[in-house]
Design a protein around this motif. Structure first.
Motif, short mmCIF file in Angstrom:
data_model
loop_
_atom_site.label_atom_id
_atom_site.label_comp_id
_atom_site.label_asym_id
_atom_site.label_seq_id
_atom_site.Cartn_x
_atom_site.Cartn_y
_atom_site.Cartn_z
N GLU A 215 -2.77 18.76 -21.63
CA GLU A 215 -2.48 16.88 -20.86
C GLU A 215 -1.74 15.79 -21.73
O GLU A 215 -1.97 15.85 -22.63
CB GLU A 215 -4.20 16.79 -21.21
N SER A 216 -1.64 15.47 -20.54
CA SER A 216 -0.53 13.96 -20.94
C SER A 216 -1.47 13.02 -21.35
O SER A 216 -2.20 12.25 -20.35
CB SER A 216 0.39 13.76 -20.14
N SER A 218 -0.76 9.26 -23.22
CA SER A 218 -0.70 8.54 -22.88
C SER A 218 0.56 7.83 -21.20
O SER A 218 0.20 7.20 -21.31
CB SER A 218 1.58 8.97 -23.12
N ALA A 223 6.15 11.54 -21.23
CA ALA A 223 4.94 12.41 -21.85
C ALA A 223 4.94 13.50 -21.02
O ALA A 223 4.00 14.19 -21.97
CB ALA A 223 3.91 11.01 -22.52
N SER A 224 4.26 12.95 -19.81
CA SER A 224 4.25 14.33 -18.83
C SER A 224 4.69 15.70 -18.91
O SER A 224 4.41 16.31 -19.18
CB SER A 224 4.12 13.77 -17.72
N SER A 227 4.08 17.18 -21.68
CA SER A 227 3.24 18.16 -21.58
C SER A 227 3.24 19.68 -21.51
O SER A 227 3.23 20.27 -21.31
CB SER A 227 1.51 17.46 -21.13
N SER A 269 -3.90 18.73 -25.54
CA SER A 269 -3.61 17.39 -25.10
C SER A 269 -2.09 16.19 -25.96
O SER A 269 -1.92 17.21 -27.15
CB SER A 269 -4.09 15.75 -25.01
N ARG A 271 -0.01 13.19 -26.52
CA ARG A 271 0.82 11.02 -26.99
C ARG A 271 0.99 10.96 -27.02
O ARG A 271 1.76 11.50 -29.01
CB ARG A 271 -0.81 10.66 -27.14
N SER A 279 -0.78 15.84 -31.23
CA SER A 279 -0.95 16.54 -30.01
C SER A 279 -1.99 17.03 -30.50
O SER A 279 -2.72 17.32 -32.26
CB SER A 279 -0.09 18.00 -30.24
N GLN A 310 8.89 19.58 -30.46
CA GLN A 310 8.60 19.70 -29.47
C GLN A 310 8.23 21.70 -29.47
O GLN A 310 7.23 21.89 -29.56
CB GLN A 310 9.02 20.32 -27.72
#
Length: 599
Positions: A215-216, A218, A223-224, A227, A269, A271, A279, A310
């Motif tokens: 889940e994002s 932020s 951020a999306s 994620s 998630s 942010r 995370s 990431q």
């Protein structure tokens, strides 16, 4: 009133007695599964904090008080305190997810230091009062909470670390959970299922991890994207672990029913907070909703850049979840009795390797034999059965076995069959490495080990065993690097790879560090561990302590004394390494076969 040592505890802690009572409660719990040294560590830092000595808790003072080190201790060269603190944090996390799920007082040791923080679960009652329920939230640490300096790279934060000023939810086993509502991403499957989301025959029997899209938190477009990216990266990192099956949607059988195999949901998630990517991740057993593992991770994107950060976080999460001897292979061991399916037999193997008794080894071997008869084309089963036979060579004095050429031939044939069935199965290649190693073919052993590590460098068992074989073949720099990395990732069984670190320090001449690493290992796991400590003690001139080890070996494993030279030569390839080891044994007072007896 609050005491000076518990100034971050929150207003509900009225005296140090309550914290002391919680400490005793933790230490007496069967769910707190650390050796005496780690218990002394926890007791020392809590007691000193309550006494107002928080600033005294540095690696140097802990090394002296808990580990018995002298004034020459260098934390940069000897990471023993940092490693032990990491284990302690993980075990506290496990305790509060299990037996301590409803405890009122929370004791944590935030990363970046060794001073504990004491917090109160809102709505909980003191430990000496009846529990009427449990709350899911914890009080924040307060305005004066310890500030952890930013690090150069990524770091992992335990689930109980409270460094933000707003309350978080406590993920308790069997208690209230914060569930991610994001739908599962339409991603490719690892070891693909049949049409739709149906389990394929090759995946039957293995635990399934359904990776839900992170889940994002932020709300930004960046951020999306992250994620989605980190979800993809986690799946990519999980795929090489042959002990599991990875999916992006819930698998069903041909009748449309959910699979009866063990299913876990990996949720999380992310942010953005400035240049920091944060995370959270947790593994949930779908059968009963229990959170069996949870952790937080921070990474500074200025150091590695977005994509590498990431990927690094994804690697950390995948390794923590799927590593051998990890949470999946501990969560369901109570349900394996009498079963002979693939997963139960693999659980039986991991359980035996942790227990290390002849009875457990025989039970695992019997289970794997039956499974191999039912599933002759299963690469994993053949690999684990090969490893079980090879353990008769690795641990003969612990398992009371007499390894023979015939046993080695069976183990090697099983390893070769496993590799033929799946040339990229890291566990099969690991078994082939060990078969060749104990078959005195170091060239082929290193070739198989290199292939195993290339297949899945995140498999801590593969990295650790390959590192041990590299080191003992004389490539100490590269081998010790891999062993150290495996220890840093909490490779199991507990206390196993520390003996490799002891050998690494010993061979580079750092005998003080070697002794500490040796004592951090599980000396009761394998009599060979005590032989390593004996050589180190002899080199250090610690005759009385060496005599204690000799007495133990003579009483518990007399056959080892008669075969010392053979066992050392079998493991250490270089003459100079053998002679260094033998010199330590002789200095300790242990006669080595082929040497004239002392007058």
């Amino acid at each position: 009133m609050q005491n000076a040592g518990a100034d971050r505890a929150g207003s509900d802690i009225s005296s140090p007695e309550e914290v002391q009572q919680q400490l005793e409660h933790i230490l007496s719990s069967p769910e707190f599964r650390l050796p005496e040294r780690a218990r002394r560590f926890l007791e020392f830092v809590v007691t000193e904090t309550l006494a107002g000595h928080r600033d005294y808790l540095k690696a140097f003072t802990i090394a002296q008080a808990v580990f018995g080190r002298d004034a020459s201790f260098d934390a940069q060269q000897d990471p023993c305190v940092r490693i032990e603190a990491g284990r302690l944090r993980r075990e506290l996390e496990h305790y509060y997810l299990t037996a301590g799920a409803a405890d009122r007082v929370i004791i944590t040791i935030p990363r970046g230091g060794y001073a504990p923080v004491f917090e109160v679960r809102q709505g909980a009652v003191p430990a000496d009062m009846p529990q009427t329920g449990q709350s899911a939230a914890l009080l924040p640490s307060g305005d004066d909470a310890q500030q952890i300096p930013p690090t150069a790279g990524r770091r992992s934060r335990d689930k109980t670390d409270r460094r933000v000023s707003r309350p978080r939810h406590w993920l308790a086993a069997g208690g209230a959970m914060v569930m991610i509502t994001a739908a599962a991403a339409a991603l490719q499957y690892a070891r693909p299922f049949d049409t739709g989301n149906e389990i394929s025959s090759g995946a039957v029997g293995r635990p399934i991890i359904v990776v839900e899209r992170f889940e994002s938190a932020s709300g930004s477009g960046v951020a999306s994207d992250i994620s989605q990216g980190i979800t993809d990266d986690i799946i990519e990192k999980l795929v090489p672990f042959n002990d599991i099956v990875v999916a992006a949607v819930l698998p069903r059988n041909r009748d449309g029913q959910l699979s009866s195999q063990p299913i876990y949901a990996l949720q999380g998630s992310i942010r953005m907070e400035g240049e920091t990517l944060r995370s959270t991740a947790r593994l949930v057993r779908r059968a009963d909703g229990t959170v069996i593992w949870a952790n937080n991770y921070d990474a500074d994107m200025k150091v590695q850049g977005l994509l590498q950060t990431q990927a690094s976080l994804a690697e950390d999460i995948a390794t923590a979840v799927a590593r051998p001897f990890g949470v999946i292979f501990q969560a369901d061991t109570a349900n394996i009795a009498g079963n002979a399916d693939a997963f139960s037999c693999i659980l039986s193997y991991y359980s035996y390797r942790s227990e290390m008794t002849p009875q457990a080894q025989e039970a695992a071997k019997s289970c794997l034999r039956h499974a191999a008869e039912k599933m002759p084309d299963d690469s994993n089963i053949a690999a684990f059965l090969s490893l079980t036979y090879l353990d008769e060579f690795r641990f003969p004095y612990q398992l009371n076995t007499k390894p023979t050429a015939a046993t080695l031939a069976i183990a090697k044939e099983l390893a070769e069959r496993a590799v033929r069935l799946d040339p990229k199965n890291a566990r099969a290649l690991q078994a082939l490495m060990l078969a060749n190693f104990f078959g005195n073919d170091p060239t082929e052993a290193m070739r198989a080990g290199e292939a195993a590590y290339a297949s899945n460098s995140n498999d801590t068992e593969v990295a650790g065993e390959y590192g041990l074989r590299l080191a003992m073949s004389g490539k100490w720099d590269r081998g010790c690097e891999l062993i150290s990395d495996a220890v840093g990732k909490n490779a199991g069984p507990q206390g196993y790879y520390e003996v490799g670190m002891a050998l690494c320090a010993f061979m580079r001449g750092d005998t003080q560090a070697a002794e500490l690493w040796s004592r951090m290992s599980d000396l009761n796991y394998n009599p060979m561990h005590r032989l390593v400590l004996l050589s180190i003690l002899g080199t250090l001139g610690k005759s009385a302590e060496a005599k204690e080890q000799i007495d133990w070996i003579e009483a518990r494993s007399p056959a080892l004394i008669l075969n010392v030279r053979r066992e050392v030569v079998r493991r250490l390839a270089r003459i100079e390494d053998q002679e260094r080891f033998f010199a330590g044994l002789k200095a300790a007072g242990l006669p080595v076969q082929n040497d004239p007896p002392a007058n």
